[in-house]
Design an enzyme around this catalytic site. Structure first.
Site, short mmCIF file in Angstrom:
data_model
loop_
_atom_site.label_atom_id
_atom_site.label_comp_id
_atom_site.label_asym_id
_atom_site.label_seq_id
_atom_site.Cartn_x
_atom_site.Cartn_y
_atom_site.Cartn_z
N SER A 114 49.47 41.54 41.33
CA SER A 114 49.79 42.46 40.23
C SER A 114 50.30 43.80 40.75
CB SER A 114 48.56 42.68 39.34
OG SER A 114 48.19 41.47 38.72
N TYR A 171 46.60 48.59 35.75
CA TYR A 171 46.27 47.79 36.94
C TYR A 171 47.53 47.58 37.79
CZ TYR A 171 43.94 43.99 39.58
OH TYR A 171 43.40 43.19 40.56
N LYS A 173 47.69 48.96 41.60
CA LYS A 173 47.82 48.03 42.73
C LYS A 173 49.19 48.17 43.41
CE LYS A 173 43.72 46.08 42.57
NZ LYS A 173 42.73 46.26 43.64
N THR A 225 36.21 34.79 40.44
CA THR A 225 35.15 35.78 40.69
C THR A 225 34.74 36.33 39.32
OG1 THR A 225 36.58 37.73 40.78
CG2 THR A 225 36.30 36.50 42.85
N1 LIG Z 1 39.65 37.92 41.18
C1 LIG Z 1 40.97 37.99 41.15
O1 LIG Z 1 41.65 37.14 40.54
C2 LIG Z 1 41.68 39.11 41.86
C3 LIG Z 1 43.07 39.01 42.02
C4 LIG Z 1 43.75 40.02 42.68
C5 LIG Z 1 43.07 41.12 43.16
N2 LIG Z 1 41.71 41.20 42.99
C6 LIG Z 1 41.05 42.39 43.51
O2 LIG Z 1 40.03 41.99 44.39
C7 LIG Z 1 39.07 43.04 44.47
C8 LIG Z 1 37.69 42.44 44.36
O3 LIG Z 1 37.56 41.86 43.07
P1 LIG Z 1 36.72 40.54 42.79
O4 LIG Z 1 37.66 39.55 42.21
O5 LIG Z 1 35.92 40.18 43.96
O6 LIG Z 1 35.84 41.05 41.57
P2 LIG Z 1 34.26 41.27 41.40
O7 LIG Z 1 34.10 41.86 40.06
O8 LIG Z 1 33.54 40.02 41.76
O9 LIG Z 1 33.90 42.35 42.53
C9 LIG Z 1 34.25 43.69 42.41
C10 LIG Z 1 33.10 44.52 42.95
O10 LIG Z 1 33.50 45.89 42.89
C11 LIG Z 1 32.40 46.62 42.40
N3 LIG Z 1 32.88 47.86 41.77
C12 LIG Z 1 33.51 47.98 40.58
N4 LIG Z 1 33.74 49.28 40.32
C13 LIG Z 1 33.24 49.97 41.37
C14 LIG Z 1 33.15 51.36 41.68
N5 LIG Z 1 33.63 52.29 40.84
N6 LIG Z 1 32.58 51.73 42.85
C15 LIG Z 1 32.08 50.78 43.69
N7 LIG Z 1 32.10 49.47 43.44
C16 LIG Z 1 32.69 49.07 42.29
C17 LIG Z 1 31.70 45.71 41.41
O11 LIG Z 1 30.35 46.11 41.17
C18 LIG Z 1 31.81 44.37 42.12
O12 LIG Z 1 30.71 44.13 42.97
C19 LIG Z 1 39.42 44.04 43.38
O13 LIG Z 1 40.10 45.14 43.97
C20 LIG Z 1 40.36 43.25 42.50
O14 LIG Z 1 41.26 44.09 41.80
C21 LIG Z 1 41.00 40.23 42.36
#
Ligand SMILES: NC(=O)c1ccc[n+]([C@@H]2O[C@H](COP(=O)([O-])OP(=O)(O)OC[C@H]3O[C@@H](n4cnc5c(N)ncnc54)[C@H](O)[C@@H]3O)[C@@H](O)[C@H]2O)c1
Length: 261
Positions: free
Chosen positions: A140, A151, A155, A186
């Site tokens: 994204s 977002y 990103k 996730t």
């Molecule tokens: N899951 C997907 O499809 C996907 C795709 C592309 C990118 N991402 C990115 O991957 C990264 C991890 O996401 P994920 O999928 O593991 O999600 P997730 O929700 O499982 O994990 C995210 C973690 O970040 C923590 N968090 C949120 N806000 C916070 C803050 N202000 N300070 C500290 N911690 C905070 C949450 O408590 C959680 O433990 C993110 O940056 C997300 O944007 C995820």
């Protein structure tokens, strides 16, 4: 098992869940001393207890510079340096630029983008030559999605900020790369599964036909953080099951047996 991270100090944000937790488990299994930061203190503590004495948990809201400064200081107080910084914490957003409030916009930019600056600003002076930073961006950050405006903006900025960091700190011996996941199973995407038909439509658009597991992202992050990537810096590594390789044009054979006749 190879021990790519023996004695390396790895600071991981968003460590309590999903990609961050999977990466922390992998780093720890290969000898890293993990500093687990998350806004969920209970989640970070639970993972630290699972990983054992080599791990420590820190409660940190990455959108607050004072919290991030304290997180870095705690890691340095305990270990004296940071070898790997995994800027991974992030949140999603939903809405067009008309629908989003300014407050919602600012929150997403703060959690997903400002956090990366705060952590790099504080941690880089404590990172020795041979260190690595990995920033979790997203596919994204490489294109636009429907109603993901904030977002997409955050990103996309993480992607280009990664390049700037790589250029500025190459001569300090610090490599900086971004991981761009596609759809990963996730908690951040779990809510999408409740929307009838969405998961099927989403995975149909992915050439590999499925979402990733967080462990598959952990392996990419580990490569980027490891010595095996010693000449890789400023790279934007996509791990999306082929999603962005596709132009989006239809599969003609689904509509005509012999499309060239
Ligand atoms: N899951 C997907 O499809 C996907 C795709 C592309 C990118 N991402 C990115 O991957 C990264 C991890 O996401 P994920 O999928 O593991 O999600 P997730 O929700 O499982 O994990 C995210 C973690 O970040 C923590 N968090 C949120 N806000 C916070 C803050 N202000 N300070 C500290 N911690 C905070 C949450 O408590 C959680 O433990 C993110 O940056 C997300 O944007 C995820």
């Amino acid at each position: 098992m190879t021990q790519r991270f023996n004695g390396k100090v790895a600071l991981i944000t968003g460590a309590a869940s999903g990609i961050g937790a999977a990466t922390a488990r992998l780093f720890a299994s290969e000898g890293a001393l993990c500093v687990l930061a998350d806004i969920s203190e209970d989640g970070a503590k639970a993972l630290a207890a699972e990983l054992g004495d080599s791990a420590m948990a820190i409660a940190c809201d990455v959108s607050k510079q004072s919290d991030v400064d304290a997180m870095v200081q705690a890691a340095v107080d305990r270990h004296g340096r940071i070898d790997i910084l995994f800027n991974n914490a992030g949140i999603g957003s939903f809405g067009t630029s008309v629908e989003l409030t300014a407050e919602a916009w600012e929150t997403v930019i703060a959690v997903d983008l400002h956090s990366v600056f705060y952590a790099c600003h504080a941690a880089i002076p404590h990172m020795p030559r041979g260190s690595a930073i990995v920033n979790t961006a997203s596919i994204s950050g490489l294109g636009g999605d429907y109603r993901f405006a904030a977002y997409n903006a955050a990103k996309g900025a993480v992607v280009n900020y990664t390049r700037a960091l790589a250029v500025d700190h190459a001569r300090d011996g610090i490599r900086v790369n971004a991981l761009c996941p596609g759809l990963v199973d996730t908690p951040i995407t779990a809510g999408f599964h409740d929307i009838p038909g969405l998961k099927e439509d989403w995975t149909r658009r992915i050439p590999m036909g499925r979402a990733a597991q967080p462990e598959e992202m952990a392996h990419v992050a580990a490569f980027l953080a490891s010595e095996a990537a010693s000449y890789v810096t400023g790279s934007i590594i996509v791990a999306d099951g082929g999603a962005t390789a596709h132009t989006g044009q239809p599969e003609i054979a689904q509509f005509a047996d012999s499309p060239t006749e």
